[in-house]
Design a protein around this motif. Structure first.
Motif, PDB file in Angstrom:
ATOM      1  N   UNK A  12       0.807  -1.128  -0.049  1.00 23.46           N
ATOM      2  CA  UNK A  12       0.008  -0.117   0.009  1.00 23.46           C
ATOM      3  C   UNK A  12       0.953   1.349  -0.052  1.00 23.46           C
ATOM      4  N   UNK A  13       1.835   1.258   0.824  1.00 22.81           N
ATOM      5  CA  UNK A  13       2.610   2.449   0.746  1.00 22.81           C
ATOM      6  C   UNK A  13       3.475   2.694  -0.537  1.00 22.81           C
ATOM      7  N   UNK A  14       3.845   1.721  -1.113  1.00 22.86           N
ATOM      8  CA  UNK A  14       4.910   1.893  -2.143  1.00 22.86           C
ATOM      9  C   UNK A  14       3.800   1.976  -3.441  1.00 22.86           C
ATOM     10  N   UNK A  15       2.833   1.341  -3.424  1.00 22.33           N
ATOM     11  CA  UNK A  15       2.152   1.130  -4.747  1.00 22.33           C
ATOM     12  C   UNK A  15       0.846   1.885  -4.991  1.00 22.33           C
ATOM     13  N   UNK A  16       0.403   2.406  -3.881  1.00 24.12           N
ATOM     14  CA  UNK A  16      -1.095   3.330  -3.720  1.00 24.12           C
ATOM     15  C   UNK A  16      -2.124   2.308  -4.485  1.00 24.12           C
ATOM     16  N   UNK A  17      -2.204   0.948  -4.315  1.00 19.01           N
ATOM     17  CA  UNK A  17      -3.157   0.275  -4.994  1.00 19.01           C
ATOM     18  C   UNK A  17      -4.720   0.555  -5.143  1.00 19.01           C
ATOM     19  N   UNK A  18      -5.277   0.426  -6.129  1.00 19.61           N
ATOM     20  CA  UNK A  18      -6.744   0.795  -6.274  1.00 19.61           C
ATOM     21  C   UNK A  18      -7.508  -0.655  -5.570  1.00 19.61           C
ATOM     22  N   UNK A  19      -6.879  -1.660  -5.864  1.00 18.89           N
ATOM     23  CA  UNK A  19      -7.368  -2.941  -5.165  1.00 18.89           C
ATOM     24  C   UNK A  19      -6.305  -3.911  -4.707  1.00 18.89           C
ATOM     25  N   UNK A  20      -6.392  -4.334  -3.478  1.00 24.90           N
ATOM     26  CA  UNK A  20      -5.267  -5.236  -3.084  1.00 24.90           C
ATOM     27  C   UNK A  20      -5.941  -6.266  -2.209  1.00 24.90           C
ATOM     28  N   UNK A  21      -5.641  -7.361  -2.642  1.00 27.96           N
ATOM     29  CA  UNK A  21      -6.294  -8.663  -2.086  1.00 27.96           C
ATOM     30  C   UNK A  21      -5.237  -9.644  -1.891  1.00 27.96           C
ATOM     31  N   UNK A  22      -5.255 -10.023  -0.594  1.00 30.99           N
ATOM     32  CA  UNK A  22      -4.104 -10.926   0.030  1.00 30.99           C
ATOM     33  C   UNK A  22      -4.726 -12.161   0.477  1.00 30.99           C
ATOM     34  N   UNK A  45      -1.389 -12.814  -4.011  1.00 36.50           N
ATOM     35  CA  UNK A  45      -1.542 -11.338  -3.995  1.00 36.50           C
ATOM     36  C   UNK A  45      -2.252 -10.920  -5.129  1.00 36.50           C
ATOM     37  N   UNK A  46      -3.349 -10.342  -5.363  1.00 37.54           N
ATOM     38  CA  UNK A  46      -3.738  -9.703  -6.713  1.00 37.54           C
ATOM     39  C   UNK A  46      -3.673  -8.238  -6.173  1.00 37.54           C
ATOM     40  N   UNK A  47      -3.168  -7.217  -6.854  1.00 33.51           N
ATOM     41  CA  UNK A  47      -3.063  -5.937  -7.119  1.00 33.51           C
ATOM     42  C   UNK A  47      -3.129  -5.190  -8.194  1.00 33.51           C
TER      43      UNK A  47
END
Length: 90
Positions: A12-22, A45-47
Motif C-alpha cells: 500500500x505504501x509503495x504502490x498506492x493500489x486501487x485494489x489489493x487482495x491478499x 496477491x492480486x494488486x
C-alpha cells in the motif's frame, strides 16, 4: 505482526493500489516444502495499481518481490501474483 499485515502495509505504501487482495493459501499446502503449522507461508496477491503502467509482467513481479524481500526471506515460501493496471482490471 502478521505477515499478511506487513505485506499489505508495504504494498500500500509503495504502490498506492486501487485494489489489493491478499489470500493466505497456506492451509492448502500443509505438508509441502516450506509449510509451517502456523500458516502464513503460501499467499496469492492480486494488486491493481497505476504504478504498473508501462511495465512488463516480469518487471511488475520483480517490483513486488523486491518490496516483500524481507517476508520472503523470513517465512513466506510461495507468493503467487496477479499484477494489473487499472485499465487491465476493467
Amino acid at each position: 505482526m502478521e505477515y499478511a499485515t506487513r505485506m499489505r502495509r508495504k504494498l500500500t505504501d509503495a504502490l498506492a493500489p486501487e485494489r489489493l487482495d491478499i489470500q493466505d493459501d497456506s492451509g492448502r499446502h500443509a505438508g509441502h516444502g516450506g509449510a509451517h503449522p502456523e500458516g502464513e507461508t503460501h499467499f496469492h496477491v492480486t494488486i491493481v495499481s497505476a504504478a504498473f503502467a508501462g511495465k512488463s509482467r516480469v518487471e511488475r513481479q520483480r517490483l513486488v518481490y523486491g518490496l516483500l524481500a524481507q517476508e520472503m526471506a523470513e517465512r513466506v515460501h510461495a507468493l503467487g501474483l496477479t499484477t494489473l493496471t487499472p485499465e487491465e482490471a476493467r
